[in-house]
Write a protein that holds these residues in place. Structure first.
Motif, PDB file in Angstrom:
ATOM      1  N   GLY A 548       0.793  -1.225   0.000  1.00  0.00           N
ATOM      2  CA  GLY A 548       0.000   0.000   0.000  1.00  0.00           C
ATOM      3  C   GLY A 548       0.821   1.267   0.000  1.00  0.00           C
ATOM      4  N   TYR A 549       2.171   1.145  -0.050  1.00  0.00           N
ATOM      5  CA  TYR A 549       3.025   2.324  -0.013  1.00  0.00           C
ATOM      6  C   TYR A 549       2.796   3.185  -1.259  1.00  0.00           C
ATOM      7  CZ  TYR A 549       7.196   5.261   0.184  1.00  0.00           C
ATOM      8  OH  TYR A 549       8.044   6.346   0.216  1.00  0.00           O
ATOM      9  N   TYR A 550       2.746   2.533  -2.449  1.00  0.00           N
ATOM     10  CA  TYR A 550       2.493   3.251  -3.701  1.00  0.00           C
ATOM     11  C   TYR A 550       1.007   3.142  -4.046  1.00  0.00           C
ATOM     12  CZ  TYR A 550       7.552   3.308  -4.453  1.00  0.00           C
ATOM     13  OH  TYR A 550       8.904   3.508  -4.321  1.00  0.00           O
ATOM     14  N   ASP A 551       0.439   4.267  -4.506  1.00  0.00           N
ATOM     15  CA  ASP A 551      -0.962   4.274  -4.927  1.00  0.00           C
ATOM     16  C   ASP A 551      -1.123   4.017  -6.413  1.00  0.00           C
ATOM     17  OD1 ASP A 551      -2.343   5.218  -2.385  1.00  0.00           O
ATOM     18  OD2 ASP A 551      -0.836   6.802  -2.676  1.00  0.00           O
ATOM     19  N   LEU A 552      -0.056   4.232  -7.187  1.00  0.00           N
ATOM     20  CA  LEU A 552      -0.146   4.114  -8.655  1.00  0.00           C
ATOM     21  C   LEU A 552       1.246   3.985  -9.242  1.00  0.00           C
ATOM     22  CD1 LEU A 552      -1.759   4.516 -11.405  1.00  0.00           C
ATOM     23  CD2 LEU A 552      -1.308   6.965 -11.123  1.00  0.00           C
ATOM     24  N   ILE A 553       1.334   3.237 -10.357  1.00  0.00           N
ATOM     25  CA  ILE A 553       2.575   3.169 -11.127  1.00  0.00           C
ATOM     26  C   ILE A 553       2.316   3.783 -12.498  1.00  0.00           C
ATOM     27  CG2 ILE A 553       4.288   1.671 -12.213  1.00  0.00           C
ATOM     28  CD1 ILE A 553       3.782  -0.390 -10.064  1.00  0.00           C
ATOM     29  N   LEU A 554       3.136   4.784 -12.853  1.00  0.00           N
ATOM     30  CA  LEU A 554       3.128   5.328 -14.217  1.00  0.00           C
ATOM     31  C   LEU A 554       4.251   4.645 -14.987  1.00  0.00           C
ATOM     32  CD1 LEU A 554       2.513   9.143 -13.586  1.00  0.00           C
ATOM     33  CD2 LEU A 554       0.905   7.477 -14.528  1.00  0.00           C
ATOM     34  N   MET A 555       3.885   3.794 -15.941  1.00  0.00           N
ATOM     35  CA  MET A 555       4.832   2.853 -16.548  1.00  0.00           C
ATOM     36  C   MET A 555       5.144   3.219 -18.006  1.00  0.00           C
ATOM     37  SD  MET A 555       6.459  -0.136 -15.920  1.00  0.00           S
ATOM     38  CE  MET A 555       5.499  -1.119 -14.763  1.00  0.00           C
ATOM     39  N   ASP A 556       6.428   3.481 -18.287  1.00  0.00           N
ATOM     40  CA  ASP A 556       6.868   3.613 -19.669  1.00  0.00           C
ATOM     41  C   ASP A 556       6.917   2.217 -20.290  1.00  0.00           C
ATOM     42  OD1 ASP A 556       7.776   4.713 -22.016  1.00  0.00           O
ATOM     43  OD2 ASP A 556       9.872   4.816 -21.376  1.00  0.00           O
ATOM     44  N   ILE A 557       6.899   2.124 -21.626  1.00  0.00           N
ATOM     45  CA  ILE A 557       6.896   0.809 -22.289  1.00  0.00           C
ATOM     46  C   ILE A 557       8.293   0.428 -22.771  1.00  0.00           C
ATOM     47  CG2 ILE A 557       5.949  -0.559 -24.186  1.00  0.00           C
ATOM     48  CD1 ILE A 557       3.952   0.095 -21.969  1.00  0.00           C
ATOM     49  N   GLN A 558       8.882   1.237 -23.619  1.00  0.00           N
ATOM     50  CA  GLN A 558      10.182   0.897 -24.200  1.00  0.00           C
ATOM     51  C   GLN A 558      11.299   1.335 -23.251  1.00  0.00           C
ATOM     52  OE1 GLN A 558      10.702   2.159 -28.240  1.00  0.00           O
ATOM     53  NE2 GLN A 558       8.755   1.313 -28.920  1.00  0.00           N
ATOM     54  N   MET A 559      11.846   0.358 -22.549  1.00  0.00           N
ATOM     55  CA  MET A 559      12.925   0.609 -21.587  1.00  0.00           C
ATOM     56  C   MET A 559      13.970  -0.492 -21.683  1.00  0.00           C
ATOM     57  SD  MET A 559      10.797   1.757 -18.174  1.00  0.00           S
ATOM     58  CE  MET A 559       9.915   0.193 -18.119  1.00  0.00           C
ATOM     59  N   PRO A 560      15.200  -0.212 -21.301  1.00  0.00           N
ATOM     60  CA  PRO A 560      16.235  -1.255 -21.315  1.00  0.00           C
ATOM     61  C   PRO A 560      16.001  -2.280 -20.208  1.00  0.00           C
ATOM     62  CG  PRO A 560      17.100   0.760 -20.345  1.00  0.00           C
ATOM     63  CD  PRO A 560      15.732   1.101 -20.861  1.00  0.00           C
ATOM     64  N   ASN A 561      16.651  -3.415 -20.336  1.00  0.00           N
ATOM     65  CA  ASN A 561      16.644  -4.500 -19.331  1.00  0.00           C
ATOM     66  C   ASN A 561      15.300  -5.207 -19.245  1.00  0.00           C
ATOM     67  OD1 ASN A 561      19.341  -3.811 -18.691  1.00  0.00           O
ATOM     68  ND2 ASN A 561      18.629  -2.241 -17.253  1.00  0.00           N
ATOM     69  N   LEU A 562      14.229  -4.464 -18.950  1.00  0.00           N
ATOM     70  CA  LEU A 562      12.898  -5.068 -18.835  1.00  0.00           C
ATOM     71  C   LEU A 562      11.875  -4.011 -19.233  1.00  0.00           C
ATOM     72  CD1 LEU A 562      11.753  -7.863 -17.845  1.00  0.00           C
ATOM     73  CD2 LEU A 562      11.159  -6.680 -15.714  1.00  0.00           C
ATOM     74  N   ASN A 563      11.090  -4.284 -20.302  1.00  0.00           N
ATOM     75  CA  ASN A 563      10.160  -3.255 -20.763  1.00  0.00           C
ATOM     76  C   ASN A 563       8.907  -3.202 -19.899  1.00  0.00           C
ATOM     77  OD1 ASN A 563       8.137  -5.121 -21.725  1.00  0.00           O
ATOM     78  ND2 ASN A 563       9.328  -5.426 -23.592  1.00  0.00           N
ATOM     79  N   GLY A 564       8.047  -2.244 -20.186  1.00  0.00           N
ATOM     80  CA  GLY A 564       6.875  -2.009 -19.354  1.00  0.00           C
ATOM     81  C   GLY A 564       5.885  -3.150 -19.347  1.00  0.00           C
ATOM     82  N   TYR A 565       5.689  -3.809 -20.507  1.00  0.00           N
ATOM     83  CA  TYR A 565       4.772  -4.950 -20.561  1.00  0.00           C
ATOM     84  C   TYR A 565       5.261  -6.079 -19.652  1.00  0.00           C
ATOM     85  CZ  TYR A 565       3.038  -2.693 -24.856  1.00  0.00           C
ATOM     86  OH  TYR A 565       2.531  -1.804 -25.778  1.00  0.00           O
TER      87      TYR A 565
END
Length: 626
Positions: A548-565
């Motif tokens: 419950g610490y975070y209320d929301l994640i704003l997630m980019d898709i194209q990222m290095p190492n591990l993408n948003g999907y």
């Protein structure tokens, strides 16, 4: 007499067969030299067979010819037989793809056997060299002349063909040798059988001519049809090459237009940014520059969006996403979007609705895109003091549970010339380019409108005169009606940015500039922001934080190492409780509809396209955070 009559019937059958072949080959005679020669080959054989019928009737004694007429008749017959053999040889040589030899200079040389037969036949009236015509006891007779072997001189053409085959066999061109042998076989075998029958019968019942006709038909079946297919294949290749050339030219035009249309707003953005840095002590100038940068940025964004929309349309990726659509909600939206800018330009703007049913079932996104493009064009091309009117009307539809709807967008602008109207819906079409008429635009909007209108099943027409304005009329004959027919509630707009005090958001963004912009926007709403630079850091922060610490994640898709999907799927499948169910909102430059669907499929709760639209972001935050 019976054999002669049977032969006559068979000759008629062969004549009809050759007429059908000639009907097929004659239209193609100009497509290539070989097809032209083959058409003459068939024509000569057809005339020969046509002459065979009266010849057989002569044998029946149905009618008689005098000596002069008989000599002319047989001169023609022997010459035609030699001419058919000559045309066969010309065709055979031509289809070998050898060096062209049938020029005017060599034509006479190769025609010598045919010429010899013609001279021998034509002189037989006096010399009896090739044939003798006699009338005995009232009966018509044809006899061999003193030099009957002359009629076999055209066999030289067969021997010449064999010589070409031997030449190719020496070169070890087995495929071509096999094909040529088969072609010679189809010509010589029927003729040889015919000569054998004639020898057995002891009298000519048109066997030789019949053999030639069958040889011509076999050549047609075995070789000419294959050549037509090959010619069609080459023609298709030429058409494909032409289309590729057109596509390459279209790509060049596209790059030329994009280079100009992207550089124009980019020049403004770069130039005014430089001016801001030099005029920091003049706030009023800086505010004006910022306003112009904002307008240039919005134009650049609309240009990119139009290009992406056209790419989706041409790839066939766009399909109709039908849902319940409230017409009054669209009306209020148009008034909200265009009302203020119309007023600033000094334009009168009205949206009139005359309908019986408020809610319809249609692809609202396409409808809005069509209206926004058409009204934006009207705004651009209408001078201050003018009028823009949007009218929505409903009529009775022939289809049950449907309504006929008509949308009319009219303006008192500069109008469209008659010459340009036929190109109005072409890609990158503009009556004057933006450097010439001071009006920005890539020329994609009207093409998008036309495609969307057709995808919806509607039609669009334009009525315009230069200097008198333009009227677009969109008509849909049958839009399904929704059961619910409640009018949309008035849309309340406010410039006050809501506050989300105490809310914590995990911003997953690998680009520092994008992260800084998002951080400042969220901070201005009272949100506490923590950042992860890729999907792996996101999962690590989530696993280390309390539930419950975070209320929301704003997630980019194209990222290095591990993408948003992948990061979203990992959170949904490996974590438990509130962590697994945390709302995740995609905030990415992947703006296609397929990207939105992929985000939802991965387990996200929404999708926002970059650049960040503060109003859309606020709406999503209000929906998720409450």
């Amino acid at each position: 007499m019976i054999p002669e009559l049977v032969s006559s019937v068979f000759a008629v059958f062969l004549l009809v067969l050759l007429i059908r072949v000639l009907y097929r080959v004659w239209p193609n005679r100009k497509d290539s030299p070989s097809q032209g020669i083959y058409a003459n080959f068939v024509l000569a054989a057809l005339i020969l067979e046509a002459e065979t019928i009266p010849d057989l009737l002569l044998l029946c004694g149905i009618f008689q010819l005098n000596k002069i007429a008989a000599s002319i008749f047989y001169t023609t017959e022997f010459t035609l037989i030699a001419l058919v053999a000559y045309q066969w040889f010309k065709y055979f040589v031509t289809i070998q793809n050898e060096k062209k030899v049938f020029t005017r200079k060599w034509n006479i040389l190769f025609a010598i056997p045919t010429i010899i037969v013609f001279i021998a036949a034509a002189s037989s009236y006096w010399t009896n060299a090739l044939f003798i015509t006699e009338f005995t006891d009232g009966q018509y007779y044809y006899l061999n002349g003193t030099l009957p072997w002359i009629q076999y001189i055209p066999y030289i053409y067969i021997l010449a063909g064999m010589g070409l085959i031997f030449k190719q066999a020496v070169k070890d061109n087995r495929e071509k040798t096999r094909k040529n042998l088969w072609f010679i076989f189809t010509f010589t075998f029927p003729c040889a059988i015919a000569v054998a029958f004639q020898a057995l019968a002891g009298i000519d019942y048109g066997f030789t001519q019949a053999g030639i006709c069958l040889a011509v038909y076999l050549s047609y079946v075995e070789l000419y049809i294959e050549e037509i297919k090959e010619a069609k294949r080459l023609k298709d290749i030429d058409e494909i090459n032409a289309k590729l050339k057109d596509a390459n030219q279209a790509k060049t035009r596209f790059l030329f237009n994009m280079s100009h249309d992207i550089r124009t707003p980019m020049n403004a953005i770069i130039g005014y940014t430089s001016l801001i840095s030099k005029n920091m002590s003049h706030p009023e100038k800086c505010l004006d520059y910022i306003s112009k940068i904002d307008k240039s940025s919005q134009y650049l964004l609309s240009l990119i969006n139009n290009v992406l929309e056209m790419a989706s349309i041409e790839s066939g990726a766009i399909v109709n996403d039908t849902r319940i659509c409230n017409i009054y909600a669209i009306k209020q939206s148009l008034e909200s979007i265009f009302g203020e800018q119309m007023k600033q330009k000094g334009l009168e703007f009205n949206v009139n609705v005359d309908i019986q049913h408020t809610n319809i079932i249609i692809d609202e996104v396409k409808v809005r895109s069509i209206l926004l493009n058409l009204i934006s064009n009207a705004y651009r091309y209408t001078l201050p003091g003018g009028t823009i009117v949007v009218t929505v009307r409903e009529f009775h539809s022939e289809k049950p549970d449907c309504g006929m709807y008509q949308v009319i967008i009219s303006d008192t602008g500069v109008g469209i010339s008659k010459e340009f109207r036929s190109h109005l819906f072409d890609e990158f079409s503009r009556e004057k380019n933006s450097s010439g008429n001071k009006i920005a635009g890539a020329g994609l909007g009207m093409s998008i409108v036309k495609n969307y209108v057709e995808q919806l099943g509607a039609t669009i027409s334009v009525d315009s005169e230069v200097g008198e304005g333009t009227t677009f009329t969109i008509t849909h004959p049958a839009i399904p009606l929704a059961q619910s027919d409640e009018q949309a509630a008035p849309v309340e707009t406010s410039n006050v940015i809501p506050r989300f005090e105490g809310k914590k958001v995990l911003l997953v963004e690998d680009n520092d500039l994008n992260a800084e912009i998002a951080y400042e926007i969220l901070k201005g709403m009272g949100i506490q922001v923590d950042r992860a630079e890729d999907g792996i850091q996101c999962i690590h922060k989530m696993s280390q934080s309390e539930e419950g610490y975070y209320d929301l994640i704003l997630m980019d898709i194209q990222m290095p190492n591990l993408n948003g999907y992948e990061a979203t799927r990992a959170i949904r499948t490996t974590m438990t409780g509130k962590k697994a169910d945390i709302p995740i909102l995609a905030m990415t430059a992947n703006a296609f509809k397929e990207d939105r669907l992929e985000s939802l499929k991965a387990g996200m709760n929404g999708h926002l396209a970059k650049p960040i639209n503060v109003i859309e972001l606020t709406q999503e935050l209000s929906r998720i955070l409450g």
